[in-house]
Design a protein around this motif. Structure first.
Motif, PDB file in Angstrom:
ATOM      1  N   ALA A   1       0.840  -1.201   0.000  1.00 35.53           N
ATOM      2  CA  ALA A   1       0.000   0.000   0.000  1.00 35.53           C
ATOM      3  C   ALA A   1       0.876   1.253   0.000  1.00 35.53           C
ATOM      4  O   ALA A   1       2.020   1.226   0.471  1.00 35.53           O
ATOM      5  CB  ALA A   1      -0.917  -0.006   1.223  1.00 35.53           C
ATOM      6  N   PRO A   2       0.380   2.380  -0.538  1.00 41.50           N
ATOM      7  CA  PRO A   2       1.185   3.610  -0.550  1.00 41.50           C
ATOM      8  C   PRO A   2       1.573   4.041   0.859  1.00 41.50           C
ATOM      9  O   PRO A   2       0.802   3.887   1.815  1.00 41.50           O
ATOM     10  CB  PRO A   2       0.261   4.627  -1.222  1.00 41.50           C
ATOM     11  N   GLU A   3       2.785   4.569   0.962  1.00 38.65           N
ATOM     12  CA  GLU A   3       3.288   5.048   2.243  1.00 38.65           C
ATOM     13  C   GLU A   3       4.111   6.309   2.009  1.00 38.65           C
ATOM     14  O   GLU A   3       4.587   6.549   0.900  1.00 38.65           O
ATOM     15  CB  GLU A   3       4.143   3.979   2.927  1.00 38.65           C
ATOM     16  N   ASP A   4       4.274   7.099   3.042  1.00 38.09           N
ATOM     17  CA  ASP A   4       5.062   8.334   2.956  1.00 38.09           C
ATOM     18  C   ASP A   4       6.541   7.998   3.105  1.00 38.09           C
ATOM     19  O   ASP A   4       6.946   7.307   4.039  1.00 38.09           O
ATOM     20  CB  ASP A   4       4.632   9.323   4.036  1.00 38.09           C
ATOM     21  N   VAL A   5       7.356   8.506   2.162  1.00 37.39           N
ATOM     22  CA  VAL A   5       8.799   8.265   2.142  1.00 37.39           C
ATOM     23  C   VAL A   5       9.495   9.616   2.167  1.00 37.39           C
ATOM     24  O   VAL A   5       9.172  10.503   1.367  1.00 37.39           O
ATOM     25  CB  VAL A   5       9.212   7.465   0.895  1.00 37.39           C
ATOM     26  N   THR A   6      10.453   9.786   3.059  1.00 32.89           N
ATOM     27  CA  THR A   6      11.231  11.016   3.157  1.00 32.89           C
ATOM     28  C   THR A   6      12.630  10.773   2.625  1.00 32.89           C
ATOM     29  O   THR A   6      13.348   9.892   3.111  1.00 32.89           O
ATOM     30  CB  THR A   6      11.303  11.502   4.609  1.00 32.89           C
ATOM     31  N   VAL A   7      13.011  11.515   1.580  1.00 33.84           N
ATOM     32  CA  VAL A   7      14.322  11.428   0.948  1.00 33.84           C
ATOM     33  C   VAL A   7      14.894  12.843   0.873  1.00 33.84           C
ATOM     34  O   VAL A   7      14.197  13.815   1.186  1.00 33.84           O
ATOM     35  CB  VAL A   7      14.211  10.793  -0.458  1.00 33.84           C
ATOM     36  N   PRO A   8      16.177  13.006   0.489  1.00 29.29           N
ATOM     37  CA  PRO A   8      16.729  14.360   0.401  1.00 29.29           C
ATOM     38  C   PRO A   8      15.935  15.308  -0.487  1.00 29.29           C
ATOM     39  O   PRO A   8      15.950  16.522  -0.254  1.00 29.29           O
ATOM     40  CB  PRO A   8      18.139  14.118  -0.142  1.00 29.29           C
ATOM     41  N   ALA A   9      15.226  14.805  -1.513  1.00 31.70           N
ATOM     42  CA  ALA A   9      14.448  15.673  -2.396  1.00 31.70           C
ATOM     43  C   ALA A   9      13.125  16.109  -1.791  1.00 31.70           C
ATOM     44  O   ALA A   9      12.467  17.000  -2.330  1.00 31.70           O
ATOM     45  CB  ALA A   9      14.198  14.984  -3.731  1.00 31.70           C
ATOM     46  N   GLY A  10      12.699  15.498  -0.681  1.00 27.68           N
ATOM     47  CA  GLY A  10      11.431  15.868  -0.068  1.00 27.68           C
ATOM     48  C   GLY A  10      10.683  14.643   0.413  1.00 27.68           C
ATOM     49  O   GLY A  10      11.231  13.550   0.544  1.00 27.68           O
ATOM     50  N   ARG A  11       9.412  14.850   0.666  1.00 26.55           N
ATOM     51  CA  ARG A  11       8.551  13.773   1.159  1.00 26.55           C
ATOM     52  C   ARG A  11       7.526  13.428   0.085  1.00 26.55           C
ATOM     53  O   ARG A  11       6.871  14.334  -0.463  1.00 26.55           O
ATOM     54  CB  ARG A  11       7.841  14.205   2.447  1.00 26.55           C
ATOM     55  N   PHE A  12       7.379  12.132  -0.187  1.00 28.26           N
ATOM     56  CA  PHE A  12       6.508  11.681  -1.274  1.00 28.26           C
ATOM     57  C   PHE A  12       5.649  10.522  -0.781  1.00 28.26           C
ATOM     58  O   PHE A  12       6.055   9.758   0.109  1.00 28.26           O
ATOM     59  CB  PHE A  12       7.328  11.209  -2.485  1.00 28.26           C
ATOM     60  N   THR A  13       4.473  10.433  -1.388  1.00 30.62           N
ATOM     61  CA  THR A  13       3.638   9.247  -1.202  1.00 30.62           C
ATOM     62  C   THR A  13       4.005   8.253  -2.305  1.00 30.62           C
ATOM     63  O   THR A  13       3.865   8.565  -3.478  1.00 30.62           O
ATOM     64  CB  THR A  13       2.147   9.603  -1.272  1.00 30.62           C
ATOM     65  N   ALA A  14       4.497   7.090  -1.917  1.00 29.95           N
ATOM     66  CA  ALA A  14       5.079   6.161  -2.882  1.00 29.95           C
ATOM     67  C   ALA A  14       4.556   4.757  -2.638  1.00 29.95           C
ATOM     68  O   ALA A  14       4.201   4.386  -1.517  1.00 29.95           O
ATOM     69  CB  ALA A  14       6.610   6.178  -2.793  1.00 29.95           C
ATOM     70  N   TRP A  15       4.517   3.997  -3.741  1.00 30.16           N
ATOM     71  CA  TRP A  15       4.185   2.578  -3.695  1.00 30.16           C
ATOM     72  C   TRP A  15       5.474   1.792  -3.459  1.00 30.16           C
ATOM     73  O   TRP A  15       6.443   1.984  -4.180  1.00 30.16           O
ATOM     74  CB  TRP A  15       3.540   2.126  -4.995  1.00 30.16           C
ATOM     75  N   ARG A  16       5.465   0.926  -2.487  1.00 25.55           N
ATOM     76  CA  ARG A  16       6.635   0.087  -2.234  1.00 25.55           C
ATOM     77  C   ARG A  16       6.455  -1.264  -2.912  1.00 25.55           C
ATOM     78  O   ARG A  16       5.400  -1.903  -2.787  1.00 25.55           O
ATOM     79  CB  ARG A  16       6.838  -0.126  -0.736  1.00 25.55           C
ATOM     80  N   ILE A  17       7.495  -1.682  -3.646  1.00 25.44           N
ATOM     81  CA  ILE A  17       7.481  -2.964  -4.355  1.00 25.44           C
ATOM     82  C   ILE A  17       8.600  -3.815  -3.764  1.00 25.44           C
ATOM     83  O   ILE A  17       9.774  -3.450  -3.857  1.00 25.44           O
ATOM     84  CB  ILE A  17       7.678  -2.772  -5.862  1.00 25.44           C
ATOM     85  N   ASP A  18       8.251  -4.918  -3.145  1.00 23.40           N
ATOM     86  CA  ASP A  18       9.218  -5.813  -2.520  1.00 23.40           C
ATOM     87  C   ASP A  18       9.553  -6.961  -3.468  1.00 23.40           C
ATOM     88  O   ASP A  18       8.659  -7.580  -4.063  1.00 23.40           O
ATOM     89  CB  ASP A  18       8.664  -6.377  -1.209  1.00 23.40           C
ATOM     90  N   TYR A  19      10.862  -7.240  -3.598  1.00 24.04           N
ATOM     91  CA  TYR A  19      11.346  -8.345  -4.416  1.00 24.04           C
ATOM     92  C   TYR A  19      12.063  -9.349  -3.512  1.00 24.04           C
ATOM     93  O   TYR A  19      12.748  -8.957  -2.555  1.00 24.04           O
ATOM     94  CB  TYR A  19      12.342  -7.867  -5.475  1.00 24.04           C
ATOM     95  N   GLU A  20      11.947 -10.622  -3.839  1.00 20.55           N
ATOM     96  CA  GLU A  20      12.703 -11.662  -3.150  1.00 20.55           C
ATOM     97  C   GLU A  20      13.189 -12.664  -4.192  1.00 20.55           C
ATOM     98  O   GLU A  20      12.403 -13.154  -5.014  1.00 20.55           O
ATOM     99  CB  GLU A  20      11.855 -12.348  -2.085  1.00 20.55           C
ATOM    100  N   VAL A  21      14.485 -12.927  -4.163  1.00 18.84           N
ATOM    101  CA  VAL A  21      15.123 -13.800  -5.145  1.00 18.84           C
ATOM    102  C   VAL A  21      15.448 -15.118  -4.469  1.00 18.84           C
ATOM    103  O   VAL A  21      16.094 -15.153  -3.413  1.00 18.84           O
ATOM    104  CB  VAL A  21      16.403 -13.152  -5.705  1.00 18.84           C
ATOM    105  N   PHE A  22      14.987 -16.215  -5.081  1.00 20.39           N
ATOM    106  CA  PHE A  22      15.249 -17.555  -4.588  1.00 20.39           C
ATOM    107  C   PHE A  22      16.120 -18.297  -5.595  1.00 20.39           C
ATOM    108  O   PHE A  22      16.000 -18.086  -6.805  1.00 20.39           O
ATOM    109  CB  PHE A  22      13.949 -18.344  -4.385  1.00 20.39           C
ATOM    110  N   GLN A  23      16.971 -19.185  -5.109  1.00 19.10           N
ATOM    111  CA  GLN A  23      17.752 -20.067  -5.976  1.00 19.10           C
ATOM    112  C   GLN A  23      17.638 -21.486  -5.453  1.00 19.10           C
ATOM    113  O   GLN A  23      17.604 -21.713  -4.238  1.00 19.10           O
ATOM    114  CB  GLN A  23      19.220 -19.649  -6.049  1.00 19.10           C
ATOM    115  N   THR A  24      17.580 -22.422  -6.383  1.00 16.35           N
ATOM    116  CA  THR A  24      17.447 -23.821  -6.020  1.00 16.35           C
ATOM    117  C   THR A  24      18.799 -24.377  -5.632  1.00 16.35           C
ATOM    118  O   THR A  24      19.746 -24.359  -6.418  1.00 16.35           O
ATOM    119  CB  THR A  24      16.856 -24.629  -7.181  1.00 16.35           C
ATOM    120  N   GLY A  25      18.901 -24.850  -4.404  1.00 10.12           N
ATOM    121  CA  GLY A  25      20.152 -25.393  -3.908  1.00 10.12           C
ATOM    122  C   GLY A  25      20.153 -26.898  -3.918  1.00 10.12           C
ATOM    123  O   GLY A  25      19.433 -27.554  -4.683  1.00 10.12           O
ATOM    124  N   ALA A  26      20.985 -27.481  -3.067  1.00 11.64           N
ATOM    125  CA  ALA A  26      21.091 -28.928  -2.989  1.00 11.64           C
ATOM    126  C   ALA A  26      19.771 -29.514  -2.511  1.00 11.64           C
ATOM    127  O   ALA A  26      19.127 -28.994  -1.602  1.00 11.64           O
ATOM    128  CB  ALA A  26      22.217 -29.313  -2.029  1.00 11.64           C
TER     129      ALA A  26
END
Length: 491
Positions: free
Chosen positions: A198-223
């Motif tokens: 869901a959109p959340e407020d993010v504070t960065v050096p350029a200012g404060r923005f309402t932004a969508w956060r996209i989470d990535y997770e990388v899996f690899q097949t092991g033994a």
């Protein structure tokens, strides 16, 4: 009407009088047998007089517009001026489109959109490179000697909505593993899972923005076929400025930045999908194609990309040289407009040649130890883009250990002369000369380390007497012919 009102009043009065004359048992029985009207169910307003109800209704009609207007007008701000209107809840975000030359001003430098890698945007910064898909999914990161490439990259779904997610198989090339996980390799199959928060407020050096956060997770097949998470990262997209304003990973530092400032001209929004054609009864109306996102419109319908031929170095070659010269030719049916050569993400200047429909490539390149990525991107005058990527491995030769230097031991030579008795009787005899010479001979040939064959003793009691002739022979022949240049001589 007056007569009817009078009858009703008389009836009510008669009932009151009759109830007063009846006894209590008869009155109770009369009331129990007399049907009564059911009580109204609307509550207190039904018990009010009709004049009161009409007045309240008119008051509500008059006050309703003012109340509705009070809900729409924001509270006054400082100085009595109207304050800012409350932001409407963001339900979805549309996808932007970028053009060549667009810049992102990040905390680690300015990134400029230099070229296209197929469909992907390639933003180039100071010694760094960020590759994004048109859907703004991360396709590759290159920072110095570290790099990560996904082939194919994840595919986000637009417009962004909270709860959207996806998962897909891909392959990667990575300079080193983000985590030290046993049984994993730097090249192989992966599964990438993404989810929109869901959109959340993010504070960065350029200012404060309402932004969508996209989470990535990388899996690899092991033994044993078990999928192990090897890398997690997140990006934040702000619809107000139409770009990613922040990225963060799980500690590797490969994908970590914040926006320092915003470019004055925001990018255009991507054109949505074309609606389906109308029924067959009416001829379909052709929908005009949207303007090109990156390149200018193609003149004369040319869609053929330039042709790049690299003569040297060959693909996947291993070299020991630190400096090489990249040789090749770029040709096109219309004309070559620009050729860009980068080595490990840094553009290398080059000389122009063959300006007609082709251009020669002759670029010196400095290789670092390990893998080196050489990218040649060509753009023709119609805006078509082609690219060739070569990976060159520089092998650092390990010099064999140098043999231990041969230390030449200097040889030692000596001539010991001890004269005790002289031929001239007028010269007095020396009492200790012969004894001292013999003592020196014994010391040199034992503790002194002189070979006996290298020491010549001339005394009165030795085999060779200390005569003038023997002394000249010892100095002129023995010490002249036998000792070498670096030998030591003692007389």
């Amino acid at each position: 009407m007056a007569r009817r009102r009078g009858l009703r009043r008389a009836h009510r009065g008669g009932r009151r009088a009759l109830d007063g004359r009846r006894s209590a048992p008869r009155l109770a029985r009369h009331r129990a047998l007399t049907p009564r009207r059911p009580a109204p169910r609307v509550g207190y307003p039904a018990l009010m007089p009709w004049r009161t109800l009409v007045g309240l209704s008119l008051l509500a009609v008059v006050a309703a517009p003012a109340a509705a207007s009070d809900e729409r007008v924001p509270p006054p701000g400082p100085g009595g001026r109207p304050g800012p209107r409350p932001a409407a809840p963001v339900e979805a975000a549309e996808r932007p489109a970028y053009a060549i030359g667009h810049k992102w001003f990040l905390t680690d430098g300015t990134y400029e959109l230099k070229r296209l890698d197929g469909r992907d945007y390639v933003f180039v910064g100071p010694g760094r490179e960020l590759r994004l898909t048109p859907e703004l999914a991360v396709a590759g990161v290159r920072r110095g000697a570290d790099y990560v490439d996904f082939r194919p990259p994840p595919r986000l779904k637009w417009p962004l909505r909270a709860g959207l997610w996806g998962s897909g198989e891909t392959n990667w090339r990575v300079s080193r593993l983000p985590k030290n996980v046993a049984g994993l390799s730097t090249a192989g199959g992966l599964r990438v899972t993404w989810q929109v928060r869901a959109p959340e407020d993010v504070t960065v050096p350029a200012g404060r923005f309402t932004a969508w956060r996209i989470d990535y997770e990388v899996f690899q097949t092991g033994a044993g076929g078990r999928q192990t998470p090897v890398w997690q990262f997140s990006t934040w997209y702000a619809p107000a400025v139409r770009q990613l304003v922040k990225a963060d990973d799980d500690g590797t530092g490969w994908l970590s930045f914040e926006v320092a400032s915003i470019e004055a001209t925001p990018p255009a929004m991507a054109t949505g999908p074309t609606p389906p054609p109308p029924p067959a009864t009416t001829p379909p109306v052709a929908t005009p194609a949207p303007p090109a996102r990156v390149a200018p419109p193609t003149p004369s319908g040319d869609t053929e990309a330039p042709r790049i031929v690299i003569n040297y170095p060959p693909a996947d070659i291993k070299l020991e040289s630190e400096r090489i010269v990249v040789l090749g030719v770029v040709s096109d049916n219309v004309g070559v407009d620009r050729v860009q050569v980068t080595v490990n993400g840094v553009e290398v200047p080059q000389e122009r040649g063959m300006e007609a429909r082709g251009r020669a490539i002759r670029v010196p390149a400095t290789l670092r130890p390990g893998d080196n990525v050489i990218e040649i991107t060509a753009t023709d005058k119609a805006g078509n883009v082609a690219q060739v990527v070569r990976t060159i491995t520089r092998v650092v030769a390990v010099a064999p250990p140098s043999p231990a230097p041969v230390v030449k031991t200097a040889n030692r030579w000596a001539v010991i002369i001890g004269v005790g008795t002289y031929a001239n009787p007028t010269i007095p005899r020396l009492r200790y000369a012969t004894r001292d010479a013999e003592a020196m001979y014994r010391f040199l040939t034992t503790k002194g380390g002189y070979p006996k064959d290298n020491v010549l003793l001339l005394t009165d009691g030795a085999g060779q007497k200390p005569t003038l002739q023997n002394i000249r022979r010892a100095l002129g022949e023995f010490l002249y012919r036998k000792p070498g240049r670096e030998d030591m001589v003692l007389i």
